[in-house]
Design an enzyme around this catalytic site. Structure first.
Site, PDB file in Angstrom:
ATOM      1  N   HIS A  72      12.311  -2.337 -12.199  1.00  0.00           N
ATOM      2  CA  HIS A  72      12.719  -2.293 -10.679  1.00  0.00           C
ATOM      3  C   HIS A  72      12.463  -3.913 -10.688  1.00  0.00           C
ATOM      4  CE1 HIS A  72       8.938  -0.565  -8.868  1.00  0.00           C
ATOM      5  NE2 HIS A  72       8.260  -1.714  -9.181  1.00  0.00           N
ATOM      6  N   GLU A  99       2.305   0.941 -12.236  1.00  0.00           N
ATOM      7  CA  GLU A  99       3.361   1.491 -11.873  1.00  0.00           C
ATOM      8  C   GLU A  99       3.818   2.771 -13.210  1.00  0.00           C
ATOM      9  OE1 GLU A  99       4.901  -1.607  -8.629  1.00  0.00           O
ATOM     10  OE2 GLU A  99       6.279  -1.479 -10.755  1.00  0.00           O
ATOM     11  N   HIS A 118       6.826  -0.500  -2.123  1.00  0.00           N
ATOM     12  CA  HIS A 118       5.855  -1.767  -1.852  1.00  0.00           C
ATOM     13  C   HIS A 118       6.087  -1.750  -0.169  1.00  0.00           C
ATOM     14  CE1 HIS A 118       8.688  -1.649  -5.773  1.00  0.00           C
ATOM     15  NE2 HIS A 118       7.077  -2.393  -6.390  1.00  0.00           N
ATOM     16  N   HIS A 168       1.958  -6.689 -15.254  1.00  0.00           N
ATOM     17  CA  HIS A 168       2.110  -7.574 -14.578  1.00  0.00           C
ATOM     18  C   HIS A 168       1.251  -7.111 -13.283  1.00  0.00           C
ATOM     19  CE1 HIS A 168       4.644  -4.181 -12.325  1.00  0.00           C
ATOM     20  NE2 HIS A 168       5.379  -4.805 -11.101  1.00  0.00           N
TER      21      HIS A 168
END
Ligand code: DHB
Ligand code: FE
Length: 281
Positions: free
Chosen positions: A12, A240, A59, A193
């Site tokens: 996303h 995630e 987030h 990431h």
């Protein structure tokens, strides 16, 4: 009876929402990214889901450090795109499915998953970017969406094992809903990431590919990956990926019908996979 007909996983990445919003997604330099969604956009027009249960993480947008629910079900009539610091994205309001959301919440809580009930919430890139990638630029989102928010921002995130179990319980709860609905479950986030700290910029391509390779049939292996291993191998934000296990848990036998991987995009890799539910014997 409502049924889970298909599921998909997708990163996303906020940059991709921005690229679409400024009208640059047709530019040649972005073709390696967006071409991987041409199949998806055709596929979704054929599938025509009534409701998407969109598993994502907030987030630190709607949930700040004051409240950090591990699992939160969006039960509202609608959800506005959030302002993440540069104005809200110019995308449609997300229409919820409160009746189904309350039914799922009830069933999941009775089944031992202590969800947080959310009646008002703006939704950030974790939810709106997957909608844009899959549906493109539209006046209205063509289906209703139930946000299922998972804490992957503040340690400890829920384990992969717990997420897989939640997905399975979600599927059962969906099938107990009397209305005939074509339901999809989407898992978002990833791939590897790390956005902050000494290892910022970390991308682990072999790890990403092996995760996608195992998701259809060897997902039990993925469910055993610990939080520490996610952080070590895929960076602090790599966890995630546990949200893809909720999607996988919500499906039985699957057929992989599409896959796309491109690296790098922003500070990560773009991963995308589509599973259709195999017909039950
Ligand atoms: C980025 C942010 C995310 O939330 C994510 O899941 C992937 C990448 C980014 O800023 O690059
Ligand atoms: Fe994210």
């Amino acid at each position: 009876m409502a049924k889970v007909q298909a599921g998909l996983g997708t990163s996303h990445i906020p940059l991709l929402g921005r690229i679409m919003d400024v009208g640059d997604s047709d530019k040649a330099e972005w073709a390696p990214v967006f071409s991987g969604f041409e199949f998806t956009r055709k596929w979704i027009r054929e599938q025509r889901p009534d409701v998407v249960i969109l598993v994502y993480n907030d987030h630190a947008t709607s949930f700040d450090m004051k409240f950090i629910p591990t699992f939160a079900m969006g039960c509202a009539e609608q959800f506005q795109p959030a302002d993440e610091g540069y104005g809200a994205r110019p995308v449609p309001t997300v229409k919820g499915a409160p009746e189904l959301a309350w039914h799922l919440t009830e069933q999941l809580i009775l089944n031992g998953f202590d969800l947080t009930i959310v009646n008002e919430m703006d939704v950030d890139h974790g939810l709106t970017v997957p909608l844009s990638m899959v549906f493109g630029q539209v006046q209205e989102w063509p289906c209703r969406v139930i946000p299922l928010a998972v804490n992957t921002v503040v340690y400890p995130a829920p384990t992969g094992e717990r997420c897989l179990a939640l997905g399975k319980a979600l599927r059962q709860a969906i099938e107990q809903f009397p209305e005939d609905l074509n339901v999809q479950v989407w898992g978002t986030g990833g791939m590897s990431h790390q956005l902050l700290g000494e290892r910022a910029g970390l991308i682990n391509q072999p790890w990403d590919l092996s995760f996608m390779d195992s998701l259809a049939d060897d997902y039990q292996r993925l469910a055993k990956i610990s939080q520490v291993e996610y952080i070590r191998e895929s960076g602090t934000e790599g966890c995630e990926m546990v949200m893809w296990l909720i999607m996988r848990g919500a499906l039985n036998q699957v057929k992989e019908v599409h896959r796309h991987y491109h690296v790098p995009v922003s500070n990560t890799a773009l991963g995308h996979i589509i599973f259709e539910q195999e017909a039950e014997p």
